[in-house]
Design an enzyme around this catalytic site. Structure first.
Site, short mmCIF file in Angstrom:
data_model
loop_
_atom_site.label_atom_id
_atom_site.label_comp_id
_atom_site.label_asym_id
_atom_site.label_seq_id
_atom_site.Cartn_x
_atom_site.Cartn_y
_atom_site.Cartn_z
N SER A 140 175.33 93.13 62.63
CA SER A 140 176.26 92.12 63.12
C SER A 140 177.61 92.77 63.48
CB SER A 140 176.43 90.99 62.11
OG SER A 140 176.97 91.49 60.91
N HIS A 141 177.82 94.02 63.11
CA HIS A 141 179.05 94.73 63.49
C HIS A 141 178.80 95.96 64.34
CE1 HIS A 141 180.52 92.39 59.97
NE2 HIS A 141 181.51 92.19 60.80
N ASP A 175 176.48 87.04 61.36
CA ASP A 175 175.12 86.64 61.00
C ASP A 175 174.81 85.23 61.50
OD1 ASP A 175 174.41 89.04 59.81
OD2 ASP A 175 175.27 88.46 57.88
#
Lengths: 341, 341
Positions: free
Chosen positions: B52-53, B193
């Site tokens: 997610s990053h 997320d």
């Protein structure tokens, strides 16, 4: 001191309660300077409605002192590294006298360097954590404190207890109002609250703890009788509990919550671990509106619909105690007097 | 770089991915030194499975840069107070270049005084927090980091969002093994997320968020479409989120998560807030076994039945990436190449 037989309540002032507690501590081997510190701390908890850390703890203090597990007359030794990192060996005494032995030096160093650290080891903490941090914020400083305790919390997904209730406390000054202060156990519930529920025969909410076989239970007696607590907030809360073990014990040189051996000291109840403080001078940052900003985010939190901020109830109880005195049940008052015998 | 049409996967090395990302950042107005820092940070997230990053964030970076909301070429200004308290004005740039502008000075001060603080303001943080703290622990230091973000979390019991996901990260060195590192959003779930679940059409578990009317929902799209997240762990997690607003914004001089106005910048996605670091030298405390003690409490946690420690999965993914390269879907790889056009 006024006594009302009808409601079986004894009302005392803060000073009267402090004086009585001081005599109890001295009676059981605490030195006069240490007794003054512990009495004030315990009376403040009672005054502010932190009942699980007020006079409720006195039988435990007395039992522990009489067991020889803790040295009430310990003289803490401060190790000044010359920087912003101060260590204190509590010499098997209570944490609060060790804290006060280094507190002024810590504040000096925070003013000098902008931030400071105080690491206490071989210490017994048997009270709430907010009385340790709130005064820093009253002086305009920001404080964080971490203390580990005694094994009673199961790591997330685990089967056996390892961590203590391991609270984290925080204090920051506000503008024209008392500081913002919180003191949160990383367990789902504080140990003292489980003890009170057991004493009062109440069931706990779901998700607070497990019995001796690791099975969920709402019965506080089953939790206390070989069971354990859960961490708050699942794996995240459990991770914060682990961080507290690292900061309060590994970093200070103190014991982990599951490490000290008090089996030879019958009646011992105080955890012998460590405590860590991080104190910051917000003025050093050149941000002249820090107090205003803390007030602002607190007000916005209430505007967003949170009915009560951490510490609000404590401040109300404190005001009521100042107005009406501190009401003790006659039974509690008699218990205190019995400890002078 | 090897391409496997059958599985629609493109495998790249860490250096290849970093190089590609660096060119994308430069193509969209980031200065060469800043691009190197951001590319390495983003590639590390992808390498370690922090999806997610990782490259998932690249469209957001590009969109934000093109909106003019963030200055990719910002030159941060370090304000050395001469003590252990260092401030950086990120000058409306990304946080990571501001961090690296002061990092060496911070480490010097930590070695000198035992503890140090780095306060970054007017900064955009659009990545995971663990890459910021892990390297301190690799040098033997303990690090805490706090960053606030953009309004998406409702205070406990409230009706309107106020806080960001407001993560807290921590790193401590261990003996003969990689550091213990965690990076935890104080929201019940990370924003990234929720975005991934929405993209994949998955429902979330209970208790993660509310819809635009403040009603609980499991639909990530309803959360993203005017709804909000909940804090983890009820009132305690919410209180930690509030503490992060105080430390990362009030203390640094940055914006609160709900305060910055990007309405004039269409496509802007990066929160313009603040970030705070507290770094401690455990050796300064004279406790020569700190690394061993951190390893010990981590091992005891596993012995107590916790199957996985924070960071374990990240380390496994990192090892796999070193062995096998970093596998990108062909679609993701094409997306990256399109950003060079």
């Amino acid at each position: 001191m006024t006594e009302n037989r009808q409601d079986e309540v004894v009302v005392v002032s803060f000073d009267e309660l402090t004086d009585l507690l001081e005599r109890i501590f001295i009676r059981h081997g605490v030195s006069a300077p240490n007794a003054a510190i512990l009495a004030r701390n315990c009376a403040a908890c009672q005054r502010d409605g932190s009942h699980s850390h007020g006079i409720f703890r006195i039988p435990g203090y007395v039992s522990t002192l009489n067991s020889g597990w803790v040295d009430g007359a310990a003289v803490p030794v401060v190790d000044d590294t010359g920087g912003a990192y101060i260590r204190v060996d509590a010499k098997n005494g209570f944490t609060q006298p060790a804290f006060f032995a280094a507190r002024d030096l810590l504040v000096d160093r925070v003013k000098e360097h902008g931030i400071g650290l105080l690491a206490i080891r071989r210490s017994h903490h048997f009270s709430a954590l907010w009385p340790d941090v709130e005064p820093f914020a009253e002086e305009g400083l920001v404080a964080l404190a971490f203390v580990n305790s005694m094994t009673c919390v199961v790591p997330h997904g685990g089967t056996r207890p390892l961590y203590g209730t391991n609270p984290i406390a925080f204090a920051a000054p506000r503008k024209d109002e008392p500081p913002f202060v919180f003191d949160l156990a990383t367990s789902a519930i504080a140990n003292g609250d489980v003890q009170i529920a057991a004493r009062e025969g109440r069931l706990l909410p779901e998700g607070m703890g497990v019995d001796k076989d690791g099975k969920p239970t709402r019965d506080p007696k089953e939790i206390l009788n070989g069971g354990a607590l859960l961490a708050f907030g699942g794996h995240k809360g459990s991770t914060f509990a682990l961080m507290v073990e690292i900061l309060a014990a590994a970093l200070t040189g103190g014991f982990f919550s599951g490490e000290f051996d008090w089996s030879e000291f019958k009646g011992a109840q105080t955890p012998k671990t460590g405590q860590l403080f991080i104190v910051i001078d917000p003025e050093r940052g050149g941000n002249g509106v820090f107090r205003e900003r803390v007030s602002e985010i607190c007000a916005l939190t209430v505007e967003a619909g949170q009915s009560r901020l951490p510490g609000d109830r404590r401040l109300l109880e404190r005001q009521r105690s100042a107005r009406e005195g501190i009401a003790l049940s006659a039974a509690d008052h008699a218990m205190l007097l019995s400890k002078l015998a």
